[in-house]
Design a protein around this motif. Structure first.
Motif, PDB file in Angstrom:
ATOM      1  N   THR A 106       0.844  -1.189   0.000  1.00 19.34           N
ATOM      2  CA  THR A 106       0.000   0.000   0.000  1.00 19.34           C
ATOM      3  C   THR A 106       0.881   1.241   0.000  1.00 19.34           C
ATOM      4  O   THR A 106       2.099   1.161   0.111  1.00 19.34           O
ATOM      5  CB  THR A 106      -0.941   0.014   1.220  1.00 19.34           C
ATOM      6  OG1 THR A 106      -0.153  -0.006   2.416  1.00 19.34           O
ATOM      7  CG2 THR A 106      -1.875  -1.200   1.217  1.00 19.34           C
ATOM      8  N   GLY A 107       0.233   2.395  -0.076  1.00 15.69           N
ATOM      9  CA  GLY A 107       0.965   3.657  -0.083  1.00 15.69           C
ATOM     10  C   GLY A 107       1.592   3.905  -1.440  1.00 15.69           C
ATOM     11  O   GLY A 107       1.203   3.329  -2.450  1.00 15.69           O
ATOM     12  N   GLY A 108       2.584   4.790  -1.459  1.00  9.28           N
ATOM     13  CA  GLY A 108       3.310   5.074  -2.690  1.00  9.28           C
ATOM     14  C   GLY A 108       2.537   5.860  -3.723  1.00  9.28           C
ATOM     15  O   GLY A 108       2.908   5.852  -4.897  1.00  9.28           O
ATOM     16  N   PRO A 130       5.599   6.825   1.300  1.00 12.53           N
ATOM     17  CA  PRO A 130       6.384   5.629   0.967  1.00 12.53           C
ATOM     18  C   PRO A 130       5.490   4.440   0.653  1.00 12.53           C
ATOM     19  O   PRO A 130       4.350   4.354   1.104  1.00 12.53           O
ATOM     20  CB  PRO A 130       7.188   5.383   2.237  1.00 12.53           C
ATOM     21  CG  PRO A 130       6.377   5.989   3.328  1.00 12.53           C
ATOM     22  CD  PRO A 130       5.673   7.169   2.720  1.00 12.53           C
ATOM     23  N   LYS A 131       6.031   3.520  -0.110  1.00 12.01           N
ATOM     24  CA  LYS A 131       5.364   2.251  -0.380  1.00 12.01           C
ATOM     25  C   LYS A 131       5.587   1.366   0.845  1.00 12.01           C
ATOM     26  O   LYS A 131       6.705   1.242   1.345  1.00 12.01           O
ATOM     27  CB  LYS A 131       5.950   1.597  -1.623  1.00 12.01           C
ATOM     28  CG  LYS A 131       5.160   0.404  -2.111  1.00 12.01           C
ATOM     29  CD  LYS A 131       5.781  -0.197  -3.352  1.00 12.01           C
ATOM     30  CE  LYS A 131       5.588   0.758  -4.520  1.00 12.01           C
ATOM     31  NZ  LYS A 131       5.989   0.148  -5.805  1.00 12.01           N
ATOM     32  N   ILE A 132       4.530   0.749   1.342  1.00 15.20           N
ATOM     33  CA  ILE A 132       4.590  -0.085   2.533  1.00 15.20           C
ATOM     34  C   ILE A 132       4.210  -1.515   2.169  1.00 15.20           C
ATOM     35  O   ILE A 132       3.175  -1.755   1.550  1.00 15.20           O
ATOM     36  CB  ILE A 132       3.632   0.443   3.633  1.00 15.20           C
ATOM     37  CG1 ILE A 132       3.943   1.891   3.989  1.00 15.20           C
ATOM     38  CG2 ILE A 132       3.672  -0.462   4.858  1.00 15.20           C
ATOM     39  CD1 ILE A 132       5.296   2.114   4.618  1.00 15.20           C
ATOM     40  N   LYS A 133       5.034  -2.457   2.607  1.00 16.15           N
ATOM     41  CA  LYS A 133       4.755  -3.873   2.401  1.00 16.15           C
ATOM     42  C   LYS A 133       4.364  -4.487   3.740  1.00 16.15           C
ATOM     43  O   LYS A 133       5.044  -4.291   4.742  1.00 16.15           O
ATOM     44  CB  LYS A 133       5.980  -4.592   1.843  1.00 16.15           C
ATOM     45  CG  LYS A 133       6.389  -4.096   0.468  1.00 16.15           C
ATOM     46  CD  LYS A 133       7.647  -4.796  -0.002  1.00 16.15           C
ATOM     47  CE  LYS A 133       8.082  -4.226  -1.346  1.00 16.15           C
ATOM     48  NZ  LYS A 133       9.342  -4.865  -1.794  1.00 16.15           N
TER      49      LYS A 133
END
Length: 137
Positions: free
Chosen positions: A112-114, A120-123
């Motif tokens: 999510t995110g990005g 930031p992109k969150i994993k």
């Protein structure tokens, strides 16, 4: 040691950890024993990699060497095997040693995110299991 998957305790197994100085300087037996019959014995060696930085190694004597780090009141490490990342920690609490192992899915279950450069992109990763043991002298 208790082993949990989800909310359910899957198994409880007697566990012992023996730490004993060896003949070599700063080398220790790191012996783990599982089960009431004590047939599952794992005689590893704990040795320093960089003591000034709190970096230690557990040598399993089969080409596997795991890194451990002193972080605050814990000795902790992580490794990945067969699609699972294991995070382990050892914490002294009085005369007890609390040992915890988290089993985390290696591949993310969500990203999510990005949306833009400020977010930031969150994993996120699946938690597969948890093991905890409280060992007493």
């Amino acid at each position: 040691m208790s082993w949990f998957q989800g909310k359910t305790r899957q198994q409880t197994v007697p566990m012992q950890l023996q730490i004993k100085a060896l003949d070599s300087v700063d080398m220790y037996l790191w012996g783990m024993t599982y089960g009431s019959d004590k047939k599952d014995n794992r005689a590893y060696t704990l040795k320093p990699f960089d003591k000034s930085r709190g970096h230690w190694l557990i040598d399993e004597h089969n080409s596997i060497v795991l890194d451990l780090f002193q972080i605050g009141p814990k000795v902790t490490g992580s490794f990945t095997v067969d699609g699972n990342t294991i995070v382990n920690s050892y914490t002294l609490q009085g005369d007890s040693l609390v040992i915890e192992f988290y089993n985390i899915q290696e591949r993310p279950i969500a990203i999510t995110g990005g949306k833009d450069s400020t977010i930031p992109k969150i994993k996120s990763y699946g938690m597969r299991s948890y093991q905890v043991a409280v060992l007493r002298r």
